[in-house]
Motif scaffolding. Structure first.
Motif, PDB file in Angstrom:
ATOM      1  N   ASP A  30      12.848  46.474  52.980  1.00 35.51           N
ATOM      2  CA  ASP A  30      13.544  45.288  53.479  1.00 35.51           C
ATOM      3  C   ASP A  30      14.107  45.501  54.878  1.00 35.51           C
ATOM      4  O   ASP A  30      14.193  44.569  55.673  1.00 35.51           O
ATOM      5  N   GLU A  31      14.514  46.728  55.171  1.00 32.67           N
ATOM      6  CA  GLU A  31      15.108  47.040  56.465  1.00 32.67           C
ATOM      7  C   GLU A  31      14.565  48.372  56.961  1.00 32.67           C
ATOM      8  O   GLU A  31      14.465  49.326  56.198  1.00 32.67           O
ATOM      9  N   VAL A  32      14.205  48.421  58.243  1.00 33.43           N
ATOM     10  CA  VAL A  32      13.603  49.627  58.816  1.00 33.43           C
ATOM     11  C   VAL A  32      14.262  49.937  60.153  1.00 33.43           C
ATOM     12  O   VAL A  32      14.507  49.045  60.967  1.00 33.43           O
ATOM     13  N   GLU A  33      14.559  51.209  60.358  1.00 36.71           N
ATOM     14  CA  GLU A  33      14.994  51.690  61.661  1.00 36.71           C
ATOM     15  C   GLU A  33      14.053  52.807  62.097  1.00 36.71           C
ATOM     16  O   GLU A  33      13.456  53.498  61.264  1.00 36.71           O
ATOM     17  N   ALA A  34      13.922  52.984  63.404  1.00 33.70           N
ATOM     18  CA  ALA A  34      13.066  54.031  63.949  1.00 33.70           C
ATOM     19  C   ALA A  34      13.916  55.012  64.748  1.00 33.70           C
ATOM     20  O   ALA A  34      14.834  54.610  65.470  1.00 33.70           O
ATOM     21  N   VAL A  35      13.603  56.283  64.603  1.00 32.69           N
ATOM     22  CA  VAL A  35      14.313  57.307  65.355  1.00 32.69           C
ATOM     23  C   VAL A  35      13.292  58.162  66.105  1.00 32.69           C
ATOM     24  O   VAL A  35      12.296  58.614  65.530  1.00 32.69           O
ATOM     25  N   THR A  36      13.523  58.316  67.395  1.00 37.50           N
ATOM     26  CA  THR A  36      12.640  59.084  68.283  1.00 37.50           C
ATOM     27  C   THR A  36      13.415  60.264  68.843  1.00 37.50           C
ATOM     28  O   THR A  36      14.618  60.170  69.090  1.00 37.50           O
ATOM     29  N   PHE A  37      12.713  61.372  69.053  1.00 39.14           N
ATOM     30  CA  PHE A  37      13.365  62.596  69.524  1.00 39.14           C
ATOM     31  C   PHE A  37      12.900  62.958  70.922  1.00 39.14           C
ATOM     32  O   PHE A  37      11.699  62.999  71.202  1.00 39.14           O
ATOM     33  N   ASN A  38      13.871  63.229  71.775  1.00 42.74           N
ATOM     34  CA  ASN A  38      13.575  63.779  73.094  1.00 42.74           C
ATOM     35  C   ASN A  38      13.683  65.296  72.986  1.00 42.74           C
ATOM     36  O   ASN A  38      14.772  65.847  72.934  1.00 42.74           O
ATOM     37  N   TYR A  39      12.527  65.962  72.913  1.00 47.43           N
ATOM     38  CA  TYR A  39      12.538  67.411  72.744  1.00 47.43           C
ATOM     39  C   TYR A  39      11.947  68.131  73.952  1.00 47.43           C
ATOM     40  O   TYR A  39      11.517  69.277  73.862  1.00 47.43           O
ATOM     41  N   GLY A  40      11.959  67.431  75.087  1.00 46.02           N
ATOM     42  CA  GLY A  40      11.421  68.034  76.302  1.00 46.02           C
ATOM     43  C   GLY A  40       9.924  67.914  76.405  1.00 46.02           C
ATOM     44  O   GLY A  40       9.276  68.680  77.127  1.00 46.02           O
ATOM     45  N   GLN A  41       9.328  66.933  75.685  1.00 47.54           N
ATOM     46  CA  GLN A  41       7.894  66.738  75.736  1.00 47.54           C
ATOM     47  C   GLN A  41       7.437  66.450  77.162  1.00 47.54           C
ATOM     48  O   GLN A  41       8.161  65.882  77.958  1.00 47.54           O
ATOM     49  N   ARG A  42       6.213  66.861  77.454  1.00 47.87           N
ATOM     50  CA  ARG A  42       5.731  66.809  78.837  1.00 47.87           C
ATOM     51  C   ARG A  42       5.621  65.385  79.366  1.00 47.87           C
ATOM     52  O   ARG A  42       5.638  65.176  80.584  1.00 47.87           O
ATOM     53  N   HIS A  43       5.506  64.387  78.481  1.00 47.35           N
ATOM     54  CA  HIS A  43       5.358  63.006  78.938  1.00 47.35           C
ATOM     55  C   HIS A  43       6.549  62.161  78.501  1.00 47.35           C
ATOM     56  O   HIS A  43       6.681  61.821  77.326  1.00 47.35           O
TER      57      HIS A  43
END
Length: 223
Positions: A30-43
């Motif tokens: 019914d409800e969705v959240e997204a979490v993204t990680f900044n881990y020093g990826q090259r792009h």
């Protein structure tokens, strides 16, 4: 699935797999959240792509700082001076030590804070490319550990675990998201959105799956 809590958190990179999982979660919860990680990826474009997709789909999006991870491990995803190499019998140079372990652990802390019991991730053992933290045994083990550590009944969902890339494209198609996933996701190690550069290992795997899916679909239409 439980009926008392219908909220899910998707570990989201903006790539083909996690975007397909985001559509899957939107269908099942019914409800969705997204979490993204900044881990020093090259792009850095990977983060921008994830945010744009979440915004377009109307999904609440959170960016968490995991830049310390990039300082602890030597790999081709955080170091532009390292070559992207996939040799048989060896861990790929793109393997980020502890990434899925840490991402899922932090996603669980985040999920508890937003009253979500369900965590969705796009890891896959069929096309896991030698990454040990994409294995089903690891996910099940971590799920138990997180529940014990936080006294919370999390459920980690892995919709792609036992399917290959062609079947992942098929899932996106069944979810009505085929063109969206093809045009707006970032899988390419060289940072090119959509079909990518076509030559890096990630693009080759993605294209092989796409070609196989389209061949199968065309064959069905001819029958």
């Amino acid at each position: 699935m439980e009926q008392k809590n219908r909220k899910a958190v998707v570990v989201f990179s903006g790539g083909q797999d996690s975007t397909t999982c985001l559509f899957w979660a939107m269908k099942h919860f019914d409800e969705v959240e997204a979490v993204t990680f900044n881990y020093g990826q090259r792009h850095a474009l990977e983060i921008e792509c994830a945010k744009q997709i979440a915004d377009e789909l109307g999904v609440k999006w959170t960016l968490l700082d995991m830049s310390l991870l990039g300082q602890l491990t030597q790999n081709a995803l955080t170091r532009k001076d390292l070559e992207i190499v996939h040799n048989d019998g060896e861990l790929p140079s793109t393997f980020v030590e502890g990434r899925n372990h840490l991402f899922l652990s932090f996603a669980a802390v985040f999920a508890k804070g937003v009253d979500a019991r369900h965590i969705v991730t796009g890891v896959c053992e069929t096309d896991f490319s030698g990454y040990p933290d994409c294995r089903d045994d690891f996910i099940k083990s971590l799920n138990v550990t997180l529940n014990l550590a936080m006294d919370h009944n999390f459920i980690i969902h892995t919709p792609l675990m036992w399917i290959n890339k062609a079947e992942t494209w098929e899932m996106a198609d069944q979810l009505g998201a085929f063109e969206f996933v093809r045009q707006k996701t970032l899988t390419c190690y060289n940072g090119i959105i959509g079909d990518g550069c076509g030559t890096c290992p990630a693009c080759q795997l993605r294209k092989a799956g796409l070609d196989k899916f389209l061949q199968g679909k065309n064959s069905e239409q001819m029958l």
